[in-house]
Write a protein that holds these residues in place. Structure first.
Motif, PDB file in Angstrom:
ATOM      1  N   ARG A 476       0.775  -8.951  12.766  1.00  0.00           N
ATOM      2  CA  ARG A 476       0.861  -7.493  12.920  1.00  0.00           C
ATOM      3  C   ARG A 476      -0.437  -6.821  12.442  1.00  0.00           C
ATOM      4  N   THR A 477      -1.018  -7.330  11.355  1.00  0.00           N
ATOM      5  CA  THR A 477      -2.266  -6.763  10.831  1.00  0.00           C
ATOM      6  C   THR A 477      -3.420  -6.970  11.815  1.00  0.00           C
ATOM      7  N   GLN A 479      -3.143  -7.410  15.011  1.00  0.00           N
ATOM      8  CA  GLN A 479      -2.882  -6.565  16.175  1.00  0.00           C
ATOM      9  C   GLN A 479      -3.295  -5.124  15.914  1.00  0.00           C
ATOM     10  N   SER A 480      -2.974  -4.629  14.729  1.00  0.00           N
ATOM     11  CA  SER A 480      -3.342  -3.243  14.380  1.00  0.00           C
ATOM     12  C   SER A 480      -4.854  -3.085  14.309  1.00  0.00           C
ATOM     13  N   LEU A 506       5.376  -7.227  18.938  1.00  0.00           N
ATOM     14  CA  LEU A 506       4.344  -6.798  17.987  1.00  0.00           C
ATOM     15  C   LEU A 506       3.153  -6.138  18.693  1.00  0.00           C
TER      16      LEU A 506
END
Length: 538
Positions: A476-477, A479-480, A506
């Motif tokens: 998730r990190t 991807q962000s 995600l």
């Protein structure tokens, strides 16, 4: 006569009676009876007396020290017609200057001009002489390689680098025992030969003393330079006279020492592995030159739609058709040997030609791209942008049809070089992906500057992510981060539908892995792409 010459009558035990001589001969200060004559001259006189019909030739040295003179001579009988029964003509030629030049040239051939130590050839010669003289005693050869010397040399300059080498040589010489032989066998490599009686224990003691030479920084002008070294060694039993082979064994141990950061002593198993690697390197070189490798294609799936977005082109090698050699086996060999550069060039050219063939087979440009890996070594040694430009031009395709993948370590190893190469690739409309993202130590400031299109999430974060909250948080990190910098993401190693669904939730853009397909040959991959047009893969 311009050369020293005399008429002599041979006497017993190599002595002679002088009958006549010229001024040049008199200046040699030989006693009339030859009592102070060199042994080589006396033996030639004995041979002349025993075989008075032949001319005897010899070489000798007259005198000692700096005043010594090198002479070449001949003794031949005078014709009986001259009424000179049992008289011989002795002539001498002064070769002092010639021999001095020869010795100087010889010294240069076996000596290192910078340190005055023996070079590789001189070291082998000295060790061979000692083995011949000492017979059965065991001995060890240690090779020492200075760590980071090339980088230090670049920063302090070649003259200061030479001074560092000289200083290292002095320290090493002071640490050795009497009778040890020290040589400089390469730019930053030294060799030591030492007699041993206690086997490995003796070797480790020698290594401890050598390592002690590097405990304190070296003062070079106003600088203090810290240097370390790698040490590899081979132990040879008495009577083993193949010094070149012993040095090769020490080099195998040294190569391993550079990886383990400890002294390594040669083991025969390591030589077998090295020989196998060398054989594989030779076969790989031939395979590249003869175009006997092929590409396999693994699809890159758009997770939101299930459509094939592109294929990663992967080098594959079947050695003479008998067995398939794993990339994990031949890629490291290619990188060690430098073959990764022609291998990378081949892969880019082959990928471009294959996609052009697909266009022709399809009757129109296929709606997908090929992704090709570029090694960190190729990035440094090769003009990657020029290779891509040539491949695009040769196959009349646009740059958007190729994506170049660089590992995170390749990019952060030299960010300025990476930035330059990436900008050139972007000018060709070629896309760029950072492979194995998350496994290195990326500088986010550099990452923001780099014109990247895709971050590839390493398979280690995808594996078991469904049951591991920490891995989900990492993905998730990433991807962000990618979204914040306007990049897409591709997850590697997708093997289950649950992983694919979670990655899609995600926000991950693309997936790659065995869930969708194993790497395929070009024709099978083309059919796979055509079938995906009718029915989404995922």
């Amino acid at each position: 006569m311009p050369v020293p010459a005399a008429l002599i009558r041979p006497l017993a035990r190599g002595n002679f009676r002088l009958h006549a001589s010229n001024a040049a001969f008199d200046r040699l200060s030989l006693s009339p009876a030859g009592a102070n004559a060199p042994i080589e001259l006396r033996r030639a006189i004995e041979r002349a007396e025993q075989d008075p019909d032949d001319t005897q030739e010899f070489s000798c040295q007259l005198g000692e020290g700096p005043a010594a003179r090198d002479l070449r001579g001949s003794i031949g009988p005078l014709s009986d017609e001259c009424g000179t029964d049992n008289l011989f003509l002795l002539t001498l030629i002064d070769r002092t200057q010639e021999m001095m030049t020869e010795r100087n040239l010889r010294r240069e051939l076996v000596s290192d001009s910078l340190t005055g130590l023996p070079n590789r050839a001189g070291f082998e010669e000295l060790v061979e002489q000692r083995i011949a003289a000492e017979g059965e005693s065991d001995h060890a050869i240690l090779l020492l390689d200075l760590a980071r010397f090339s980088r230090i040399n670049e920063h302090i300059g070649p003259l200061a680098g030479d001074e560092l080498i000289i200083t290292v040589a002095r320290r090493l010489k002071s640490s050795l025992r009497s009778g040890d032989i020290l040589a400089r066998t390469g730019g930053d490599e030294f060799a030591i030969s030492s007699r041993i009686a206690g086997g490995r224990a003796d070797v480790r003691e020698i290594a401890r003393r050598i390592r002690g030479c590097f405990d304190h920084p070296f003062r070079i002008g106003e600088l203090k330079v810290s240097v370390d070294c790698a040490l590899g060694c081979t132990i040879s039993a008495g009577g083993d006279t193949d010094v070149a082979d012993q040095i090769r064994h020490a080099q195998i141990a040294l190569k391993r020492a550079k990886q383990t950061d400890r002294i390594e002593i040669y083991e025969p198993e390591a030589a077998m592995l090295s020989d196998n690697r060398f054989g594989l390197e030779t076969a790989l070189r031939s395979a590249i030159e003869e175009d006997r490798l092929h590409l396999a294609f693994q699809p890159l799936i758009e997770l939101a739609t299930g459509k094939v977005s592109g294929f990663e082109a992967l080098a594959r090698w079947d050695d003479d058709g008998s067995r398939s050699i794993s990339p994990t086996e031949f890629i490291p060999i290619a990188e060690d040997s430098g073959l990764i550069v022609p291998l990378g060039q081949w892969a880019i050219a082959k990928a471009a030609s294959t996609i052009a063939e697909w266009d022709a087979k399809n009757g129109a440009p296929v709606d997908c791209y090929f992704s090709v890996n570029v090694s960190a070594i190729q990035l440094v040694r090769d003009d990657v942008a020029a290779v891509v430009r040539q491949a695009l031009a040769a196959n009349a395709i646009g740059g958007e049809r190729l994506m170049i993948e660089l590992t995170e370590s390749a990019i952060i190893g030299d960010p300025d070089l990476a930035l330059s190469v990436l900008n050139e690739l972007k000018s060709l409309s070629t896309r760029v992906a950072m492979d194995d993202f998350g496994t290195g130590y990326s500088n986010l400031a550099y990452l923001q500057r780099l014109p990247l299109d895709v971050l590839k999430i390493d398979r280690s974060f995808v594996d078991h992510m469904v049951d591991d909250r920490d891995k989900v948080a990492i993905v998730r990190t990433i991807q962000s981060l990618a979204e914040a910098m306007g990049m897409k993401t591709t997850a590697e190693g997708v093997e289950t539908a649950d992983q694919a669904r979670l990655l899609s939730a995600l926000g991950c853009d693309f997936g790659q892995g065995f869930l969708f397909a194993h790497p395929m040959v070009a024709d099978t991959a083309f059919d796979y792409w055509r079938q995906s047009l009718a029915k989404p893969i995922f």
